[in-house]
Each structure stands twice: as C-alpha cells, then as structure tokens.
Scaffold this motif. Sequence first.
Motif, mmCIF file in Angstrom:
data_model
loop_
_atom_site.group_PDB
_atom_site.id
_atom_site.type_symbol
_atom_site.label_atom_id
_atom_site.label_comp_id
_atom_site.label_asym_id
_atom_site.label_seq_id
_atom_site.Cartn_x
_atom_site.Cartn_y
_atom_site.Cartn_z
ATOM 1 N N ARG A 197 35.437 43.286 46.727
ATOM 2 C CA ARG A 197 35.646 44.007 45.466
ATOM 3 C C ARG A 197 35.810 43.025 44.307
ATOM 4 N NH1 ARG A 197 39.709 48.862 45.379
ATOM 5 N NH2 ARG A 197 38.066 49.584 46.742
ATOM 6 N N GLU A 198 36.539 41.941 44.534
ATOM 7 C CA GLU A 198 36.722 40.915 43.506
ATOM 8 C C GLU A 198 35.376 40.281 43.137
ATOM 9 O OE1 GLU A 198 39.042 38.659 40.831
ATOM 10 O OE2 GLU A 198 39.519 40.444 41.984
ATOM 11 N N ASP A 222 32.386 41.671 43.377
ATOM 12 C CA ASP A 222 31.633 42.667 42.611
ATOM 13 C C ASP A 222 32.093 42.710 41.160
ATOM 14 O OD1 ASP A 222 30.072 43.376 44.762
ATOM 15 O OD2 ASP A 222 31.261 45.163 45.279
ATOM 16 N N ARG A 223 33.408 42.660 40.953
ATOM 17 C CA ARG A 223 33.957 42.697 39.596
ATOM 18 C C ARG A 223 33.500 41.481 38.795
ATOM 19 N NH1 ARG A 223 37.998 40.650 36.830
ATOM 20 N NH2 ARG A 223 38.845 39.496 38.585
ATOM 21 N N LEU A 224 33.552 40.287 39.395
ATOM 22 C CA LEU A 224 33.115 39.071 38.712
ATOM 23 C C LEU A 224 31.613 39.094 38.430
ATOM 24 C CD1 LEU A 224 35.222 36.372 40.589
ATOM 25 C CD2 LEU A 224 35.502 37.169 38.243
ATOM 26 N N GLN A 261 29.781 41.743 37.892
ATOM 27 C CA GLN A 261 29.552 42.661 36.781
ATOM 28 C C GLN A 261 29.911 42.007 35.451
ATOM 29 O OE1 GLN A 261 31.797 46.141 37.804
ATOM 30 N NE2 GLN A 261 30.333 46.806 39.370
ATOM 31 N N GLN A 262 31.021 41.244 35.430
ATOM 32 C CA GLN A 262 31.415 40.560 34.199
ATOM 33 C C GLN A 262 30.362 39.530 33.791
ATOM 34 O OE1 GLN A 262 35.285 38.984 35.059
ATOM 35 N NE2 GLN A 262 36.333 40.820 34.315
#
Length: 150
Positions: free
Chosen positions: A19-20, A22-24, A26-27
């Motif tokens: 999840r981390e 994926d978040r990075l 996207q950023q």
Amino acid sequence: MALPARSTRNDVARWEPAREFDRLTQQLSRLFDDQWADLPAKLADGFTPLADVEETDDAYVLEVELPGVKKQDISIDVEGHRIVITGERPEQKRSGWLRRQSRSWGRFRYEIVLGDDIDEDTVDASLHDGVLRVTVPKSKNDQRRRVEVK
C-alpha cells in the motif's frame, strides 16, 4: 511488583509495504504529470545551444554557439520582449561506425525574454566562426542614463 496490563486493543498500526508503494507511485506520477507534461513538446524542439547574454547601456548582445550551422538554416523571431532563435544542425554524414557521440545535431531552439523594451526594427545578427551574434538595441525611452550628483 505488578506487571503492566495487557491491552486487548491493537494500537499498533500495521505497516503494509504494498500500500505504501502504491501511494508513493501515485505521488510520483502526479509530480511527473504536473512538472513534465510538456516534455514531448520540448524534446520535439531538439537541443538548446550554449549562449552568453551581455547587457550594455544601450543594447543586449547574445552570442550563441552554432558550429556547423549555415546562416540560411537559422531563424530569429522577435516577439515583444522575447527573442526566439531556431534552426537545424544537420547530422554529419559518416562512412564508418560511430563509436561515441556527444555533439548535438538536429533541430535547436534558444529562447530568452529580455527585461527592457527593445527596438525590434534595428535587431542585427551575424554568424562568424560558428558563433551567432545578435545585437538587440534597447528602445531610446528605456536606455539608462547616469545622473550626476551635485
């Protein structure tokens, strides 16, 4: 001596690397989209030649390195405060294998916005020894004037 009470709640947040990641991702994708959305257009313009810009009391002098470029292959456009120099440096014909290439060829573009009003009608350009020299006179209203202190 009493032992600490054991909590029945799970207060520790779980770390989820997927999840981390994926978040990075996207950023980074948003950053790329915001900052370099026009990158293909910039690449299509080719390379930017090296240049010096000098300001005198009455003019700007641009010296742009363009070895191997003929004067008929250079365009200079004056648009208000903006000077745009474009053209093309042809690729050298070769008979052997190219083992290393560090020189730029193809389309080029050099653009600068000058701070003062310029006299568009008297811009002068010359090409000598692979250096394009563009003299951009300042308008008479915008030239500096020294004031003597009395």
